[in-house]
Enzyme design. Structure first.
Site, PDB file in Angstrom:
ATOM      1  N   LYS A  36       0.860  -1.199   0.000  1.00  9.55           N
ATOM      2  CA  LYS A  36       0.000   0.000   0.000  1.00  9.55           C
ATOM      3  C   LYS A  36       0.889   1.239   0.000  1.00  9.55           C
ATOM      4  O   LYS A  36       1.748   1.410   0.875  1.00  9.55           O
ATOM      5  CB  LYS A  36      -0.849  -0.016   1.268  1.00  9.55           C
ATOM      6  CG  LYS A  36      -2.319   0.124   1.025  1.00  9.55           C
ATOM      7  CD  LYS A  36      -3.031   0.002   2.355  1.00  9.55           C
ATOM      8  CE  LYS A  36      -4.490   0.310   2.201  1.00  9.55           C
ATOM      9  NZ  LYS A  36      -5.151   0.326   3.501  1.00  9.55           N
TER      10      LYS A  36
HETATM   11  C1  E4P Z   1      -8.425   1.163   3.304  1.00  7.21           C
HETATM   12  O1  E4P Z   1      -7.660   0.335   2.860  1.00  7.21           O
HETATM   13  C2  E4P Z   1      -8.312   1.771   4.630  1.00  7.21           C
HETATM   14  O2  E4P Z   1      -7.706   0.860   5.513  1.00  7.21           O
HETATM   15  C3  E4P Z   1      -9.631   2.102   5.262  1.00  7.21           C
HETATM   16  O3  E4P Z   1     -10.730   1.704   4.502  1.00  7.21           O
HETATM   17  C4  E4P Z   1      -9.692   3.460   5.850  1.00  7.21           C
HETATM   18  O4  E4P Z   1     -10.960   3.682   6.363  1.00  7.21           O
HETATM   19  P1  E4P Z   1     -11.319   4.691   7.544  1.00  7.21           P
HETATM   20  O5  E4P Z   1     -11.767   5.954   6.926  1.00  7.21           O
HETATM   21  O6  E4P Z   1     -12.413   3.977   8.272  1.00  7.21           O
HETATM   22  O7  E4P Z   1     -10.076   4.851   8.394  1.00  7.21           O
END
Ligand code: E4P
Length: 216
Positions: free
Chosen positions: A83
């Site tokens: 990522k």
């Molecule tokens: C995506 O890969 C992220 O981990 C995640 O969906 C972030 O979401 P949040 O806005 O709930 O932190």
């Protein structure tokens, strides 16, 4: 549409895996830190447990360091997806990782044009954060719809991975748009199964059967 679980929690991963609904997992530094302990051990356990892609996020903000971290992260398993944040240094790293054949997930994407850049550089996944956009009174799903149109216009292979999901309506809308993947918090997966008429209907069926058996 594939279902990924947005968590670093092993119990949640096991439970959704047992339901047969687990196509992959996404983590981020916040989710990892919530589990405490040694993140390296946790990442290795997640990669072993999941029969599908596992996104692990780099912490560095310059591309040389991101590449170093990416090389380390892929050693946790053959299913690792690195990522990378949607920043200029991230795009430099993305280009190099694509050339090396390393799978990538470009994260913290908030606009269709950011997604376009990631797709042009060969990202495996692009993650629009719909819940955080909705929280600013901007439509997360409109952004996803525009991404879908652009990716289809140019036959990009980059998969749209809807992230920052807050509720089942996000799942419905992502499905109608044709998003490739959605990453769900455990609580949203559980909500998807529930309907009061299912519970009410089952209670009636069982009560009627019991009465029938008593009178037989
Ligand atoms: C995506 O890969 C992220 O981990 C995640 O969906 C972030 O979401 P949040 O806005 O709930 O932190």
């Amino acid at each position: 549409m594939q279902f990924f679980l947005d968590t670093a929690n092993l119990d949640q991963i096991r439970e959704v895996g047992e339901l047969g609904l687990l196509d992959g997992v996404t983590t981020n530094p916040t989710l990892m830190s919530r589990e405490g302990g040694d993140w390296r051990k946790q990442a290795a356990l997640i990669c072993d447990l999941v029969d599908g892609p596992v996104s692990l996020e780099v912490i560095a903000t310059n591309h040389e360091e991101m590449i170093k971290e990416a090389k380390d992260l892929v050693s946790f398993g053959t299913n690792v997806v690195v990522k990378i944040p949607m920043i200029p240094e991230g795009l430099k790293a993305l280009r190099e990782l694509t050339e090396r054949g390393i799978k990538t997930n470009v994260t913290l994407v908030f606009s269709p044009t950011q997604a376009l850049l990631a797709a042009k550089l060969g990202a495996t996944y692009v993650s629009p954060f719909v819940g955080r956009l909705d929280g600013l009174s901007q439509s997360g799903m409109q952004a996803v719809e525009q991404m879908r149109t652009m990716f289809d216009n140019y036959a990009f292979e980059t998969k749209i991975l809807v992230a920052s999901v807050r509720h089942p309506m996000h799942v419905l809308e992502a499905g109608l748009i044709g998003a490739d993947v959605i990453t769900l918090p455990y609580s949203t997966i559980m909500q998807l199964m529930q309907h009061p008429l299912t519970d009410k209907g089952l209670a009636t069926f069982l009560a009627d059967w019991e009465a029938f058996q008593k009178n037989a």
